[in-house]
Design an enzyme around this catalytic site. Structure first.
Site, PDB file in Angstrom:
ATOM      1  N   ASN A  88     -72.540 -82.032  11.254  1.00  0.00           N
ATOM      2  CA  ASN A  88     -71.175 -81.516  11.223  1.00  0.00           C
ATOM      3  C   ASN A  88     -70.220 -82.631  11.610  1.00  0.00           C
ATOM      4  OD1 ASN A  88     -69.145 -79.642  10.945  1.00  0.00           O
ATOM      5  ND2 ASN A  88     -70.202 -78.090  12.163  1.00  0.00           N
ATOM      6  N   GLU A  89     -68.982 -82.403  11.310  1.00  0.00           N
ATOM      7  CA  GLU A  89     -67.974 -83.382  11.718  1.00  0.00           C
ATOM      8  C   GLU A  89     -66.832 -82.653  12.400  1.00  0.00           C
ATOM      9  OE1 GLU A  89     -66.808 -86.125   8.725  1.00  0.00           O
ATOM     10  OE2 GLU A  89     -65.306 -87.065  10.026  1.00  0.00           O
ATOM     11  N   GLY A  90     -66.518 -83.048  13.609  1.00  0.00           N
ATOM     12  CA  GLY A  90     -65.387 -82.448  14.309  1.00  0.00           C
ATOM     13  C   GLY A  90     -64.235 -83.438  14.366  1.00  0.00           C
ATOM     14  N   THR A  91     -63.243 -83.095  15.128  1.00  0.00           N
ATOM     15  CA  THR A  91     -62.069 -83.957  15.242  1.00  0.00           C
ATOM     16  C   THR A  91     -62.439 -85.285  15.893  1.00  0.00           C
ATOM     17  OG1 THR A  91     -60.943 -81.892  15.733  1.00  0.00           O
ATOM     18  CG2 THR A  91     -59.652 -83.904  15.974  1.00  0.00           C
ATOM     19  N   TYR A  92     -63.342 -85.220  16.835  1.00  0.00           N
ATOM     20  CA  TYR A  92     -63.601 -86.404  17.645  1.00  0.00           C
ATOM     21  C   TYR A  92     -64.920 -87.093  17.343  1.00  0.00           C
ATOM     22  CZ  TYR A  92     -59.673 -84.544  20.128  1.00  0.00           C
ATOM     23  OH  TYR A  92     -58.435 -84.074  20.414  1.00  0.00           O
TER      24      TYR A  92
ATOM     25  N   ASP B 151     -61.501 -75.690  25.617  1.00  0.00           N
ATOM     26  CA  ASP B 151     -61.661 -75.508  24.168  1.00  0.00           C
ATOM     27  C   ASP B 151     -62.880 -74.641  23.872  1.00  0.00           C
ATOM     28  OD1 ASP B 151     -60.887 -75.727  21.557  1.00  0.00           O
ATOM     29  OD2 ASP B 151     -61.770 -77.696  21.230  1.00  0.00           O
TER      30      ASP B 151
ATOM     31  N   LYS C 230     -73.898 -87.769  18.409  1.00  0.00           N
ATOM     32  CA  LYS C 230     -72.471 -87.612  18.114  1.00  0.00           C
ATOM     33  C   LYS C 230     -71.833 -88.991  18.132  1.00  0.00           C
ATOM     34  CE  LYS C 230     -68.287 -85.252  19.706  1.00  0.00           C
ATOM     35  NZ  LYS C 230     -67.770 -84.179  20.539  1.00  0.00           N
TER      36      LYS C 230
ATOM     37  N   VAL D 232     -71.458 -85.588  13.896  1.00  0.00           N
ATOM     38  CA  VAL D 232     -72.717 -85.272  14.577  1.00  0.00           C
ATOM     39  C   VAL D 232     -73.877 -85.338  13.577  1.00  0.00           C
ATOM     40  CG1 VAL D 232     -73.938 -83.586  16.012  1.00  0.00           C
ATOM     41  CG2 VAL D 232     -71.452 -83.791  16.184  1.00  0.00           C
TER      42      VAL D 232
HETATM   43  N1  LIG Z   1     -76.172 -81.094  20.349  1.00  0.00           N
HETATM   44  C1  LIG Z   1     -75.886 -80.638  19.133  1.00  0.00           C
HETATM   45  N2  LIG Z   1     -76.865 -80.165  18.342  1.00  0.00           N
HETATM   46  C2  LIG Z   1     -76.588 -79.697  17.107  1.00  0.00           C
HETATM   47  N3  LIG Z   1     -75.360 -79.622  16.583  1.00  0.00           N
HETATM   48  C3  LIG Z   1     -74.334 -80.072  17.318  1.00  0.00           C
HETATM   49  C4  LIG Z   1     -74.533 -80.593  18.626  1.00  0.00           C
HETATM   50  N4  LIG Z   1     -73.336 -80.958  19.128  1.00  0.00           N
HETATM   51  C5  LIG Z   1     -72.437 -80.667  18.187  1.00  0.00           C
HETATM   52  N5  LIG Z   1     -73.013 -80.135  17.092  1.00  0.00           N
HETATM   53  C6  LIG Z   1     -72.359 -79.691  15.858  1.00  0.00           C
HETATM   54  O1  LIG Z   1     -71.271 -80.531  15.571  1.00  0.00           O
HETATM   55  C7  LIG Z   1     -70.047 -79.794  15.606  1.00  0.00           C
HETATM   56  C8  LIG Z   1     -68.951 -80.662  16.147  1.00  0.00           C
HETATM   57  O2  LIG Z   1     -69.326 -81.107  17.444  1.00  0.00           O
HETATM   58  P1  LIG Z   1     -68.255 -81.234  18.578  1.00  0.00           P
HETATM   59  O3  LIG Z   1     -67.555 -79.909  18.715  1.00  0.00           O
HETATM   60  O4  LIG Z   1     -68.889 -81.780  19.791  1.00  0.00           O
HETATM   61  O5  LIG Z   1     -67.294 -82.327  17.913  1.00  0.00           O
HETATM   62  P2  LIG Z   1     -65.739 -82.461  18.037  1.00  0.00           P
HETATM   63  O6  LIG Z   1     -65.348 -83.605  17.179  1.00  0.00           O
HETATM   64  O7  LIG Z   1     -65.397 -82.593  19.469  1.00  0.00           O
HETATM   65  O8  LIG Z   1     -65.251 -81.074  17.446  1.00  0.00           O
HETATM   66  P3  LIG Z   1     -63.839 -80.340  17.552  1.00  0.00           P
HETATM   67  O9  LIG Z   1     -63.112 -80.670  16.298  1.00  0.00           O
HETATM   68  O10 LIG Z   1     -64.242 -78.894  17.639  1.00  0.00           O
HETATM   69  O11 LIG Z   1     -63.168 -80.813  18.784  1.00  0.00           O
HETATM   70  C9  LIG Z   1     -70.341 -78.547  16.429  1.00  0.00           C
HETATM   71  O12 LIG Z   1     -69.515 -77.474  16.071  1.00  0.00           O
HETATM   72  C10 LIG Z   1     -71.797 -78.286  16.055  1.00  0.00           C
HETATM   73  O13 LIG Z   1     -71.862 -77.601  14.840  1.00  0.00           O
END
Ligand SMILES: Nc1ncnc2c1ncn2[C@@H]1O[C@H](COP(=O)(O)OP(=O)(O)OP(=O)(O)O)[C@@H](O)[C@H]1O
Length: 635
Positions: A322-326, A440, A344, A329
């Site tokens: 997956n890809e989040g804002t920060y 969050d 990540k 993964v």
């Molecule tokens: N330990 C993990 N194992 C499996 N999948 C994970 C794990 N950590 C994160 N993910 C997946 O990656 C996604 C994004 O991770 P995370 O929320 O930490 O990133 P972010 O960039 O901070 O996201 P956001 O945009 O929500 O702030 C999660 O919603 C989940 O689907």
């Protein structure tokens, strides 16, 4: 109903648990008097025969509030609480910045704390300069431009710290200041942090105009299917430096140095934040924050800096999850152990200038490395690729709750919701006990593994709070889960904002659909008021700047009850008992001061009434697995 009732109330210091721990209890590990419940809860003898009648399911009072005697009846023996690994770091401060070398990297200089001058010394000299000759890193390679560390200490640069503090520090440290100038840490092979002054708001726009970053060090350059490698000068542990594009890096050497610092301080595990001099003390917060037990030895999950930062090449990349804002993964496998992990990769181009390390990532790494709880995702280590990309190595979790619900045809059963809620509340309670607001919480930040264990992730927005409350940024919490006080413009909020999010998550688990799906902040508050009614004077919300007298008028909580009725003959609405509805209402209480705490929620009667939490919940479904693991890689 007495049969099958499980008393989930537990001793204050012993209710952190996981199903695995339940199972070890189930297999005979139990303490204290009383009878071990088949699900692992150890029921005191005076509770086990009490039956449901004496504590009727209609009683919505949390056990702890009922009476002292009742409270003692409700105690359940559970595994010992896992302690936080070491003292929290305090981020709430303004940092001074010092430009280092030609790369325009910026090193924060933290204002001294009046309360703990010694700790200030440690902060300054742990994070910015080396502590002992043994840890000095080739100072001749570093060119300090104005203002220097010493200038800041002398008060000649702009400083948030009062002049007398600077003077005090200067007099105490005058000898070390000179040493400080000489021993400036060489920039490590990850970009130094750009500590913007508005450090509270990782998502808030930052003014980077005055940060003429010129060095393209983003670490985002990465070949598809690789870890972004380029020719490695050295793969051996002995060689600690390599040259690229005319610049010399001392990655491992620097890691070692900072590991040394960790070791001295017992703060093992904060490798990255030590590199960046994450503020260890705060002139205001230090006074208020509780003293948290320091471990005598480095704890599990810490980085042993003497071994240096490991490379991402220790892991085999399998697929992007997956890809989040920060961060992006990935799912990966530890080449040595064969264990699956989640990696990540920190995005270097968000919430910062162009040359720094994101504050959100620092916070997340710092907190997750120091925390140790079955309901908070574990970070094993931090690794790097050859392009200065930084990766958090996390325990791999198969699903996130949002994805899980999206793929389900039916909502979770009440027993499953209870089990998930218990785990969530345990994790939140742990964060709050350690003075951390998540800020969050949402279903996509709750991970679930194939064993049914739920873990809170994404602490990028989290921050430490102290007392008295300080004004914080309102740009926190994803809109749908954002508490009304934030929506209405409060600048002082606390753990209650997380509890509101927990309420939204509980409703979402029950209905398999988010409760308030606003499109804008105004729409969001409107949806809340329509569902829960217009807040009255007592809620305190009417005094907030965003509150309008002409807000829609609704009677309190009627619509919420309609959405979650006590009985449904059509099966179209999720059924919720009186007790369950009481918990939901308390989580979604308008008045933050009256909103139920995680601790009290854990003790709520809903978890004791039938149906009991489904401790055997396991979310494995073939379709989910194939969705998460792309076909070509699964094959
Ligand atoms: N330990 C993990 N194992 C499996 N999948 C994970 C794990 N950590 C994160 N993910 C997946 O990656 C996604 C994004 O991770 P995370 O929320 O930490 O990133 P972010 O960039 O901070 O996201 P956001 O945009 O929500 O702030 C999660 O919603 C989940 O689907």
């Amino acid at each position: 109903m007495a049969t099958g009732r499980v008393d989930v109330l537990r001793r204050r210091d012993s209710y952190n648990y996981s199903k695995r721990e339940f199972e070890s209890y189930r297999n005979g590990v139990c303490r204290g008097d009383g009878v071990k419940h088949k699900n692992g809860f150890h029921l005191p003898s005076n509770v086990r025969n009490s039956g449901g009648s004496e504590r009727s399911s209609n009683s919505s009072e949390p056990c702890s509030k009922n009476s002292k005697t009742r409270k003692s009846e409700c105690l359940v023996q559970l595994p010992p609480e896992k302690k936080r690994k070491f003292s929290p770091i305090i981020w709430d401060r303004e940092e001074k910045q010092v430009r280092v070398s030609s790369k325009n990297r910026v090193v924060p200089v933290i204002p001294p704390s009046p309360a703990h001058p010694t700790s200030v010394q440690n902060v300054l000299f742990d994070g910015v300069v080396s502590k002992s000759p043994a840890t000095v890193v080739k100072s001749q390679d570093v060119e300090v431009s104005e203002p220097s560390v010493a200038d800041c200490l002398e008060g000649s640069c702009q400083s948030e710290a009062p002049a007398d503090l600077s003077t005090q520090l200067h007099s105490e440290q005058s000898g070390q200041d000179e040493q400080a100038k000489k021993n400036m840490v060489h920039p490590p092979n990850i970009s130094l942090s750009r500590w913007a002054s508005d450090s509270d708001s990782p998502r808030a726009p930052r003014d980077i105009a005055d940060d003429p970053c010129s060095s393209p060090e983003s670490g985002e350059i990465q070949r598809e299917g690789s870890w972004g490698s380029r020719t490695r000068v050295s793969s051996s542990d002995e060689e600690s430096s390599f040259e690229t594009a005319g610049e010399k890096y001392y990655g491992e050497e620097l890691c070692d140095e900072n590991m040394n610092i960790d070791k001295h301080d017992g703060n093992a595990g904060v490798g990255i934040n030590q590199l960046y001099s994450v503020s260890e003390s705060d002139s205001e917060d230090d006074v208020d924050l509780p003293k948290i037990e320091e471990p005598a030895v480095p704890m599990q999950g810490s980085i042993n800096m003497l071994q240096g930062c490991r490379s991402v090449f220790e892991y085999e990349k399998l697929n992007k999850i997956n890809e989040g804002t920060y961060g992006v993964v990935y799912r990966a496998r530890d080449k040595k152990s064969g264990d699956f992990v989640a990696l990540k990769k920190v995005k270097m181009d968000v919430d910062k200038g162009c040359d720094g390390f994101p504050m959100s990532a620092l916070r997340e790494i710092n907190i997750l490395l120091s925390f140790n709880h079955p309901s908070v995702v574990g970070v094993k280590e931090v690794v790097m690729d050859d392009f200065d990309g930084v990766y958090m190595v996390m325990e791999y979790m198969e699903y996130d709750l949002k994805g899980l619900m999206d793929s389900m045809k039916q909502p979770f059963s009440i027993g499953e919701v209870k089990y998930l809620m218990l785990q969530l509340l345990n994790g939140v309670e742990y964060l709050h006990e350690n003075w951390v607001l998540h800020r969050d919480l949402k279903s996509s930040n709750l991970l679930v593994n194939k064993e049914g264990e739920l873990k809170i992730c994404d602490l990028g927005l989290s921050r430490q709070y102290g007392s008295p409350l300080k004004p914080y940024t309102p740009l926190v919490v994803t809109l749908w889960y954002r508490a009304p006080e934030i929506l209405l413009g409060t600048k002082q909020y606390s753990t209650a904002i997380d509890m509101w999010s927990v309420g939204c998550i509980m409703a979402e688990l029950l209905a398999k659909d988010a409760l308030f799906k606003g499109k804008t902040e105004v729409d969001q508050i409107d949806k809340i008021f329509r569902m829960l009614g217009t807040p009255d004077e007592k809620s305190g919300l009417s005094k907030l700047p965003g509150f309008k007298v002409n807000s829609v008028k609704q009677q309190c909580y009627n619509h919420l009850r309609k959405k979650f009725p006590a009985a449904s003959f059509t099966g179209s609405s999720p059924v919720l008992s009186e007790s369950g509805f009481d918990l939901l209402k308390r989580l979604l209480s308008y008045n933050p001061a009256e909103r139920i705490t995680a601790k009290d929620a854990l003790n709520h009667n809903w978890f004791r009434e039938s149906p009991e939490p489904r401790y055997d919940f396991k979310p494995i479904t073939p379709d989910l697995h194939s969705r998460l693991v792309p076909k070509q890689q699964a094959a």
